[in-house]
Design a protein around this motif. Structure first.
Motif, PDB file in Angstrom:
ATOM      1  N   LEU A 194       0.750  -1.210   0.073  1.00  0.00           N
ATOM      2  CA  LEU A 194       0.016   0.037  -0.050  1.00  0.00           C
ATOM      3  C   LEU A 194       1.078   1.132  -0.105  1.00  0.00           C
ATOM      4  O   LEU A 194       0.626   2.256  -0.636  1.00  0.00           O
ATOM      5  N   ALA A 195       1.741   1.008   0.631  1.00  0.00           N
ATOM      6  CA  ALA A 195       2.862   2.367   1.034  1.00  0.00           C
ATOM      7  C   ALA A 195       3.414   2.608  -0.551  1.00  0.00           C
ATOM      8  O   ALA A 195       3.630   3.825  -0.925  1.00  0.00           O
ATOM      9  N   CYS A 196       3.931   1.538  -1.069  1.00  0.00           N
ATOM     10  CA  CYS A 196       4.611   1.548  -2.251  1.00  0.00           C
ATOM     11  C   CYS A 196       3.608   2.265  -3.456  1.00  0.00           C
ATOM     12  O   CYS A 196       3.841   3.039  -4.124  1.00  0.00           O
ATOM     13  N   ALA A 197       2.325   1.768  -3.407  1.00  0.00           N
ATOM     14  CA  ALA A 197       1.299   2.117  -4.364  1.00  0.00           C
ATOM     15  C   ALA A 197       1.156   3.722  -4.008  1.00  0.00           C
ATOM     16  O   ALA A 197       0.885   4.536  -5.256  1.00  0.00           O
ATOM     17  N   ILE A 198       1.078   4.155  -2.883  1.00  0.00           N
ATOM     18  CA  ILE A 198       0.898   5.610  -2.659  1.00  0.00           C
ATOM     19  C   ILE A 198       1.886   6.466  -3.051  1.00  0.00           C
ATOM     20  O   ILE A 198       1.835   7.483  -3.862  1.00  0.00           O
ATOM     21  N   ALA A 199       3.050   6.103  -2.889  1.00  0.00           N
ATOM     22  CA  ALA A 199       4.095   6.847  -3.247  1.00  0.00           C
ATOM     23  C   ALA A 199       4.297   6.786  -4.857  1.00  0.00           C
ATOM     24  O   ALA A 199       4.754   7.897  -5.471  1.00  0.00           O
ATOM     25  N   TYR A 200       4.043   5.744  -5.317  1.00  0.00           N
ATOM     26  CA  TYR A 200       4.196   5.762  -7.063  1.00  0.00           C
ATOM     27  C   TYR A 200       2.973   6.920  -7.473  1.00  0.00           C
ATOM     28  O   TYR A 200       3.577   7.653  -8.225  1.00  0.00           O
ATOM     29  N   ALA A 201       1.681   6.813  -7.214  1.00  0.00           N
ATOM     30  CA  ALA A 201       0.614   7.673  -7.419  1.00  0.00           C
ATOM     31  C   ALA A 201       1.027   9.034  -7.280  1.00  0.00           C
ATOM     32  O   ALA A 201       0.855   9.876  -7.816  1.00  0.00           O
ATOM     33  N   ALA A 202       1.849   9.291  -5.928  1.00  0.00           N
ATOM     34  CA  ALA A 202       2.194  10.754  -5.671  1.00  0.00           C
ATOM     35  C   ALA A 202       3.087  11.296  -6.583  1.00  0.00           C
ATOM     36  O   ALA A 202       3.357  12.436  -6.854  1.00  0.00           O
ATOM     37  N   ALA A 203       4.020  10.345  -7.118  1.00  0.00           N
ATOM     38  CA  ALA A 203       5.098  10.692  -7.875  1.00  0.00           C
ATOM     39  C   ALA A 203       4.785  10.820  -9.426  1.00  0.00           C
ATOM     40  O   ALA A 203       5.456  11.315 -10.246  1.00  0.00           O
ATOM     41  N   ASN A 212      -0.636  -1.877  -9.698  1.00  0.00           N
ATOM     42  CA  ASN A 212       0.217  -3.009 -10.311  1.00  0.00           C
ATOM     43  C   ASN A 212       1.761  -3.071 -10.053  1.00  0.00           C
ATOM     44  O   ASN A 212       2.252  -4.135  -9.719  1.00  0.00           O
ATOM     45  N   HIS A 213       2.064  -2.003 -10.247  1.00  0.00           N
ATOM     46  CA  HIS A 213       3.745  -1.982 -10.035  1.00  0.00           C
ATOM     47  C   HIS A 213       4.143  -1.971  -8.387  1.00  0.00           C
ATOM     48  O   HIS A 213       5.159  -2.549  -8.082  1.00  0.00           O
ATOM     49  N   ALA A 214       3.100  -1.549  -7.707  1.00  0.00           N
ATOM     50  CA  ALA A 214       3.570  -1.694  -6.457  1.00  0.00           C
ATOM     51  C   ALA A 214       3.571  -3.278  -5.812  1.00  0.00           C
ATOM     52  O   ALA A 214       4.209  -3.700  -5.035  1.00  0.00           O
ATOM     53  N   MET A 215       2.607  -4.073  -6.234  1.00  0.00           N
ATOM     54  CA  MET A 215       2.570  -5.420  -6.215  1.00  0.00           C
ATOM     55  C   MET A 215       3.756  -6.338  -6.789  1.00  0.00           C
ATOM     56  O   MET A 215       4.316  -6.842  -5.822  1.00  0.00           O
ATOM     57  N   THR A 216       4.115  -5.810  -7.858  1.00  0.00           N
ATOM     58  CA  THR A 216       5.368  -6.494  -8.595  1.00  0.00           C
ATOM     59  C   THR A 216       6.649  -6.045  -7.908  1.00  0.00           C
ATOM     60  O   THR A 216       7.766  -6.534  -8.029  1.00  0.00           O
ATOM     61  N   THR A 217       6.710  -4.782  -7.459  1.00  0.00           N
ATOM     62  CA  THR A 217       7.911  -4.320  -6.557  1.00  0.00           C
ATOM     63  C   THR A 217       8.205  -4.810  -5.254  1.00  0.00           C
ATOM     64  O   THR A 217       9.375  -5.377  -4.997  1.00  0.00           O
ATOM     65  N   ILE A 218       6.997  -4.799  -4.674  1.00  0.00           N
ATOM     66  CA  ILE A 218       7.356  -5.512  -3.211  1.00  0.00           C
ATOM     67  C   ILE A 218       7.650  -7.138  -3.403  1.00  0.00           C
ATOM     68  O   ILE A 218       8.303  -7.738  -2.529  1.00  0.00           O
ATOM     69  N   ALA A 219       7.054  -7.565  -4.243  1.00  0.00           N
ATOM     70  CA  ALA A 219       7.310  -9.071  -4.736  1.00  0.00           C
ATOM     71  C   ALA A 219       8.719  -9.288  -5.202  1.00  0.00           C
ATOM     72  O   ALA A 219       9.209 -10.614  -5.681  1.00  0.00           O
ATOM     73  N   THR A 220       9.262  -8.297  -5.786  1.00  0.00           N
ATOM     74  CA  THR A 220      10.569  -8.239  -6.366  1.00  0.00           C
ATOM     75  C   THR A 220      10.509  -9.061  -7.706  1.00  0.00           C
ATOM     76  O   THR A 220      11.184 -10.010  -7.890  1.00  0.00           O
ATOM     77  N   ILE A 239       9.937   8.340  -9.459  1.00  0.00           N
ATOM     78  CA  ILE A 239       9.488   7.116  -9.247  1.00  0.00           C
ATOM     79  C   ILE A 239      10.761   5.855  -9.762  1.00  0.00           C
ATOM     80  O   ILE A 239      10.187   5.152  -8.875  1.00  0.00           O
ATOM     81  N   LEU A 240      11.407   6.332 -10.125  1.00  0.00           N
ATOM     82  CA  LEU A 240      12.606   5.378 -10.255  1.00  0.00           C
ATOM     83  C   LEU A 240      13.288   5.261  -8.782  1.00  0.00           C
ATOM     84  O   LEU A 240      13.647   4.164  -8.316  1.00  0.00           O
ATOM     85  N   TRP A 241      13.466   6.163  -8.125  1.00  0.00           N
ATOM     86  CA  TRP A 241      14.061   6.208  -6.823  1.00  0.00           C
ATOM     87  C   TRP A 241      12.987   5.556  -5.926  1.00  0.00           C
ATOM     88  O   TRP A 241      13.586   4.870  -4.948  1.00  0.00           O
ATOM     89  N   ILE A 242      11.567   5.691  -5.995  1.00  0.00           N
ATOM     90  CA  ILE A 242      10.809   4.987  -5.122  1.00  0.00           C
ATOM     91  C   ILE A 242      10.786   3.543  -5.446  1.00  0.00           C
ATOM     92  O   ILE A 242      10.961   2.705  -4.347  1.00  0.00           O
ATOM     93  N   ALA A 243      10.940   3.137  -6.509  1.00  0.00           N
ATOM     94  CA  ALA A 243      11.138   1.600  -6.890  1.00  0.00           C
ATOM     95  C   ALA A 243      12.600   1.193  -6.487  1.00  0.00           C
ATOM     96  O   ALA A 243      12.431   0.114  -5.818  1.00  0.00           O
ATOM     97  N   VAL A 245      13.859   1.923  -3.618  1.00  0.00           N
ATOM     98  CA  VAL A 245      13.844   1.940  -2.324  1.00  0.00           C
ATOM     99  C   VAL A 245      13.124   0.656  -1.985  1.00  0.00           C
ATOM    100  O   VAL A 245      13.362  -0.142  -0.995  1.00  0.00           O
ATOM    101  N   PHE A 246      11.837   0.263  -2.388  1.00  0.00           N
ATOM    102  CA  PHE A 246      10.921  -0.544  -2.153  1.00  0.00           C
ATOM    103  C   PHE A 246      11.587  -1.839  -2.526  1.00  0.00           C
ATOM    104  O   PHE A 246      11.295  -3.070  -2.159  1.00  0.00           O
ATOM    105  N   MET A 247      12.214  -1.924  -3.952  1.00  0.00           N
ATOM    106  CA  MET A 247      12.888  -3.091  -4.137  1.00  0.00           C
ATOM    107  C   MET A 247      13.997  -3.642  -3.142  1.00  0.00           C
ATOM    108  O   MET A 247      14.254  -4.772  -2.666  1.00  0.00           O
ATOM    109  N   CYS A 248      14.725  -2.658  -2.439  1.00  0.00           N
ATOM    110  CA  CYS A 248      15.630  -3.009  -1.479  1.00  0.00           C
ATOM    111  C   CYS A 248      14.993  -3.455  -0.125  1.00  0.00           C
ATOM    112  O   CYS A 248      15.421  -4.482   0.368  1.00  0.00           O
ATOM    113  N   ILE A 249      13.880  -2.965   0.170  1.00  0.00           N
ATOM    114  CA  ILE A 249      13.021  -3.378   1.227  1.00  0.00           C
ATOM    115  C   ILE A 249      12.567  -4.838   0.854  1.00  0.00           C
ATOM    116  O   ILE A 249      12.485  -5.699   1.825  1.00  0.00           O
TER     117      ILE A 249
END
Length: 485
Positions: A194-203, A212-220, A239-243, A245-249
């Motif tokens: 959810l946090a990743c999706a909100i960050a993507y939308a805000a960016a 969609n991208h939040a689900m596949t980012t957190i799941a790496t 958007i790239l830097w948000i990705a 951060v969440f890929m690393c998490i």
């Protein structure tokens, strides 16, 4: 192997398929909302899958088997095969006119969070189908965490995590009840998504793309809603830097995230694999940034952004791309090839060999060299400040040996289909490590797996399952001794 154990494993897998059929209703409602006629495909697939799975579940009811490693091996393999088969049905029934090979490849790639795709034209794909691909990867990522935290440590084939290695005494465990730990894991996974999706939308992403991208980012996992992946967002560095951060998490051990979030255990950060993972990730990104700054006309910020994004994506086995890094020059290509191996941490959503295995392997090498100088010395292998038992040492060596043997076999099989050496070599590697893109004309970061032969897709799908289940959990099923009473 006793008959009732096989019956029980089929029963549990059928129940899981019922839940999978309910998940198909989510993209059905999305297509219905957008006015796309494909909602009928998902609705019919849900009723067909659910009805068949329920019939199998009812017909296989019986006494549960005793807890054993043999039953656990069988159940794990059957669950992932069931998930892959269930995920295939909407692809086959869709208007995409996919062959069985393509549908199986896409489904296996999704649930193993590999991210290799056989579909061309993602930008024009119906929204329900895009969401189904992302949903499969999201569920696959959750399954990978459970596999690494709960199942593989029990089977002694890997999956070291801070939660397991910290203590064997119930009084010192972070949670006395497994249910509490599981609920915390699912909650944190959902909240991070959810946090990743909100960050993507805000960016600047659209709401649909952000989900969609939040689900596949957190799941790496790496599936995108666009053919050019994150190259679609190169004009928006945020958007790239948000990705990143969440890929690393997503690559961090979820046991540690739970300890931090629920118990405030800062000492959990002492896990050696964290330092190893962050260390080699930083090294790859720094070296590539310097190389791009010197060899190309990129500004320092652009070089830093694209080097960090693409190499974090490779190391965390996510598989997103912003550029065709195979065009960056031989040195960058060599770095990208090496970055396909390491992966993230145990108990995370990532694939690859994983950081803790490298730590133990290097300790074994160092001890071996010391024994050459001091043959009579006793040198325990340590993971941080804790000794590693013989079973874990044996599991690490066995995994790495099996990894390279399977890589060689898969490479030969892919080459036998007519693929060139680079495509065969990196295709086998990216499947085993669950990374996604390889190198070569077809399967590079800007390519697709649609053009490879059908037999090659089956080989890669099998390799993805081997890699996702940490190889040994699958190999043991093919051992004759496993099936003896």
């Amino acid at each position: 192997m006793q008959t009732f154990s096989l019956r029980a494993a089929i029963h549990i897998s059928a129940i899981f398929a019922v839940y999978m059929s309910l998940a198909m209703l989510v993209p059905a409602f999305v297509d219905l909302y957008y006015g796309n006629s494909d909602w009928r495909i998902f609705a019919l697939s849900a009723f067909f899958t659910g009805g068949l799975a329920l019939a199998v579940a009812l017909s296989t009811q019986g006494r549960p088997p005793g807890v054993s490693s043999r039953f656990a091996f069988l159940l794990v393999n059957l669950l992932w095969l069931t998930t892959a088969a269930t995920g295939t049905i909407p692809f086959l029934a869709s208007s995409l006119d996919m062959t069985v090979s393509d549908a199986v490849f896409e489904s296996v790639s999704a649930i193993t969070t590999t991210g290799a795709t056989a579909i061309v034209g993602l930008d024009s794909l119906p929204p329900g189908m895009l969401l189904w691909r992302s949903l499969l990867q999201w569920m696959g990522g959750l399954g990978v965490i459970a596999l690494g935290l709960f199942i593989l440590p029990f089977l002694n084939v890997g999956g070291v995590s801070y939660f397991k290695i910290e203590s064997t005494d119930i009084e010192d465990r972070p949670f006395a009840r497994l249910s509490t730990f599981t609920i915390s894991m699912v909650a944190i996974y959902g909240l991070l998504t959810l946090a990743c999706a909100i960050a993507y939308a805000a960016a600047g992403m659209s709401g649909f793309d952000a989900i969609n991208h939040a689900m596949t980012t957190i799941a790496t996992a790496g599936f995108s809603t666009h053919d050019d992946s994150f190259g679609h967002y190169t004009d928006t560095p945020a958007i790239l830097w948000i990705a990143i951060v969440f890929m690393c998490i997503g690559a961090l051990p979820f046991s540690i995230l739970i300890l931090l979030a629920v118990r405030g255990r800062i000492d959990a950060l002492r896990d050696p694999q964290l330092r190893a993972f962050l260390g080699y990730t930083f090294a790859f990104c720094a070296v590539t940034t310097i190389y791009l700054r010197i060899e190309t006309e990129m500004s320092f910020f652009d070089a830093l952004t694209h080097a960090t994004f693409n190499f974090v994506s490779l190391i965390t086995t996510t598989g997103y791309a912003t550029h065709d890094y195979s065009s960056w020059g031989p040195f960058a290509v060599a770095l990208a090839f090496i970055a396909t191996f390491p992966g993230g941490c145990s108990g995370s959503t990532t694939g690859g060999i994983k950081a803790y295995r490298f730590i133990i392997l290097f300790e074994l090498m160092a001890n071996g060299l010391r024994r050459l100088v001091y043959p009579s010395s006793v040198q325990p292998v340590r993971y941080g400040d804790r000794p590693v038992d013989d079973d874990m040492q044996r599991a690490v060596v066995l995994f790495i040996a099996s990894f390279f043997v399977l890589w060689a076999i898969a490479t030969l099989l892919l080459a036998a289909t007519g693929l060139d050496l680079v495509t065969a070599l990196t295709g086998a590697l990216t499947a085993l490590t669950n990374v996604g893109p390889g190198l070569g004309d077809f399967i590079g970061p800007k390519g697709s797996f649609a053009l490879i032969p059908d037999f090659a897709k089956w080989v890669m799908a099998l390799a993805m399952l081997f890699g996702r289940l940490e190889i040994l959990a699958v190999l043991v099923i093919f051992s004759p001794v496993f099936w003896r009473r």
